[in-house]
Motif scaffolding. Structure first.
Motif, PDB file in Angstrom:
ATOM      1  N   TRP A  38      -0.525  11.027  14.044  1.00 14.93           N
ATOM      2  CA  TRP A  38      -0.465  10.012  13.141  1.00 14.93           C
ATOM      3  C   TRP A  38       0.880   9.951  12.517  1.00 14.93           C
ATOM      4  O   TRP A  38       1.001   8.881  12.136  1.00 14.93           O
ATOM      5  N   GLU A  39       1.528  10.914  12.282  1.00 22.49           N
ATOM      6  CA  GLU A  39       3.019  10.878  11.884  1.00 22.49           C
ATOM      7  C   GLU A  39       3.828   9.813  12.648  1.00 22.49           C
ATOM      8  O   GLU A  39       4.591   9.198  12.198  1.00 22.49           O
ATOM      9  N   ASP A  40       3.495  10.121  13.948  1.00 15.60           N
ATOM     10  CA  ASP A  40       4.286   8.965  14.770  1.00 15.60           C
ATOM     11  C   ASP A  40       3.891   7.618  14.485  1.00 15.60           C
ATOM     12  O   ASP A  40       4.552   6.703  15.477  1.00 15.60           O
ATOM     13  N   GLN A  41       2.829   7.454  14.234  1.00 16.02           N
ATOM     14  CA  GLN A  41       2.338   5.993  13.870  1.00 16.02           C
ATOM     15  C   GLN A  41       2.487   5.593  12.588  1.00 16.02           C
ATOM     16  O   GLN A  41       1.996   4.513  12.179  1.00 16.02           O
ATOM     17  N   GLY A  42       3.334   6.288  11.694  1.00 18.18           N
ATOM     18  CA  GLY A  42       3.810   5.659  10.459  1.00 18.18           C
ATOM     19  C   GLY A  42       3.103   6.471   9.156  1.00 18.18           C
ATOM     20  O   GLY A  42       3.640   6.186   8.184  1.00 18.18           O
ATOM     21  N   TYR A  43       2.226   7.348   9.439  1.00 15.90           N
ATOM     22  CA  TYR A  43       1.508   8.172   8.391  1.00 15.90           C
ATOM     23  C   TYR A  43       2.759   9.208   7.654  1.00 15.90           C
ATOM     24  O   TYR A  43       3.412   9.562   8.437  1.00 15.90           O
ATOM     25  N   ASP A  53       1.010  -1.445   0.053  1.00 15.44           N
ATOM     26  CA  ASP A  53       0.147  -0.044   0.195  1.00 15.44           C
ATOM     27  C   ASP A  53       0.776   1.233   0.128  1.00 15.44           C
ATOM     28  O   ASP A  53       0.280   2.468  -0.509  1.00 15.44           O
ATOM     29  N   SER A  54       2.133   0.995   0.610  1.00 10.87           N
ATOM     30  CA  SER A  54       2.863   2.203   0.637  1.00 10.87           C
ATOM     31  C   SER A  54       3.295   2.631  -0.701  1.00 10.87           C
ATOM     32  O   SER A  54       3.473   3.950  -1.094  1.00 10.87           O
ATOM     33  N   GLU A  81       9.455  -2.525   9.936  1.00 14.50           N
ATOM     34  CA  GLU A  81       9.190  -1.129  10.456  1.00 14.50           C
ATOM     35  C   GLU A  81      10.138  -0.134   9.847  1.00 14.50           C
ATOM     36  O   GLU A  81       9.767   0.962   9.383  1.00 14.50           O
ATOM     37  N   GLU A  82      11.341  -0.581  10.269  1.00 13.46           N
ATOM     38  CA  GLU A  82      12.508   0.162   9.626  1.00 13.46           C
ATOM     39  C   GLU A  82      12.481   0.605   8.137  1.00 13.46           C
ATOM     40  O   GLU A  82      12.573   1.629   7.634  1.00 13.46           O
ATOM     41  N   MET A  83      12.131  -0.298   7.559  1.00  8.99           N
ATOM     42  CA  MET A  83      11.649  -0.247   6.035  1.00  8.99           C
ATOM     43  C   MET A  83      10.519   0.869   5.545  1.00  8.99           C
ATOM     44  O   MET A  83      10.621   1.347   4.933  1.00  8.99           O
ATOM     45  N   LEU A  84       9.612   0.493   6.207  1.00  7.76           N
ATOM     46  CA  LEU A  84       8.403   1.378   6.068  1.00  7.76           C
ATOM     47  C   LEU A  84       8.769   2.797   6.467  1.00  7.76           C
ATOM     48  O   LEU A  84       8.198   3.703   5.553  1.00  7.76           O
ATOM     49  N   LYS A  85       9.502   3.169   7.528  1.00  9.36           N
ATOM     50  CA  LYS A  85       9.806   4.348   7.886  1.00  9.36           C
ATOM     51  C   LYS A  85      10.687   5.036   6.630  1.00  9.36           C
ATOM     52  O   LYS A  85      10.471   6.114   6.577  1.00  9.36           O
TER      53      LYS A  85
END
Length: 260
Positions: free
Chosen positions: A249-254, A19-20, A57-61
């Motif tokens: 929301w940014e702190d949750q990955g958005y 989805d990213s 998680e690191e990759m998504l960030k």
């Protein structure tokens, strides 16, 4: 200290990675595809195994930061979001939040003051009556929610760039950071280029009536070039800063940019 999670509970990590890619701007997505984008290719960005939770998680960030950077690079501060006639307004305009309407903040407008902080010349707090005296404009624009729905509404208020000029804000700073009266201390950063966009507005009215509780009384920030969660409601303070302070929301990955 326990490691803070940047993933949304209950969401499959592999699907979230796919989805990213979907939400990346077309230019970014094409570059990934022509480069042979896949989960394997994305893994090369971070050198990790995406099956592992912390590595995912690191990759998504990393993907999120890349997406933010590209969106910021291609953002045109002079391009306007579409506007609509009154006949196109969604009725009723939906309430949107991560809680029910009966949990929305109830702010006493008589006691409320907008706190102004950071890189500004005039840090005096503003009462609601003082803000109402500022020149105001109306825009009929579309609110686009990250959950996939949209609605058109009529918003009246003062362009944020005019208010920033009025208080002597350093517009060379990177962000305007908003704190709100929502439960859990909702907050959100807005990049300065978006803050100075002509349609970005300090909103005081909806449909020519004082902003109702459901839509953010006494004040919200309307940013029609951004996704809905970048339009904070029930605002209690703004800070002009060079420091990225994160957001609810940014702190949750958005993605922080989350706009056109």
């Amino acid at each position: 200290m326990a490691k803070r999670s940047f993933l949304i509970p209950g969401v499959d990590k592999r699907l979230l990675i796919k989805d990213s890619l979907k939400v990346m701007p077309d230019l970014t997505r094409r570059r990934f595809i022509t480069g042979g984008a896949s989960l394997g290719a994305l893994t090369l960005l971070t050198g990790c195994d995406v099956v592992d939770s912390s590595s995912a998680e690191e990759m998504l960030k990393t993907v999120s930061k890349f997406n933010d950077a590209v969106q910021a690079f291609i953002f045109n501060p002079d391009a306007l979001a579409p506007t609509f006639p009154e006949s196109a307004i969604t009725k009723p305009f939906p309430f949107n939040a991560y809680y029910d309407l009966d949990e929305a903040p109830e702010v006493d407008g008589k006691d409320w003051k907008l706190e102004v902080r950071g890189l500004v010349d005039n840090k005096k707090p503003w009462t609601l009556d003082e803000l109402y005296q500022l020149p105001q404009v109306t825009q009929i624009t579309r609110h686009i929610c990250v959950e996939g729905w949209s609605a058109i509404g009529s918003w009246t208020g003062t362009p944020l760039r005019d208010f920033l000029k009025l208080i002597g804000a350093d517009t060379r700073a990177k962000y305007v950071w908003f704190q709100c009266a929502d439960k859990d201390g909702y907050n959100s950063p807005l990049d300065m280029r978006s803050a100075l966009h002509p349609q970005t507005q300090i909103t005081f009215k909806y449909a020519n009536e004082i902003l109702p509780r459901a839509y953010g009384f006494p004040m919200k920030i309307r940013v029609p070039t951004k996704l809905g969660f970048k339009n904070p409601k029930y605002v209690v303070s703004m800070e002009v800063t060079n420091e990225y302070k994160g957001g609810y929301w940014e702190d949750q990955g958005y993605n922080s940019f989350s706009g056109s």
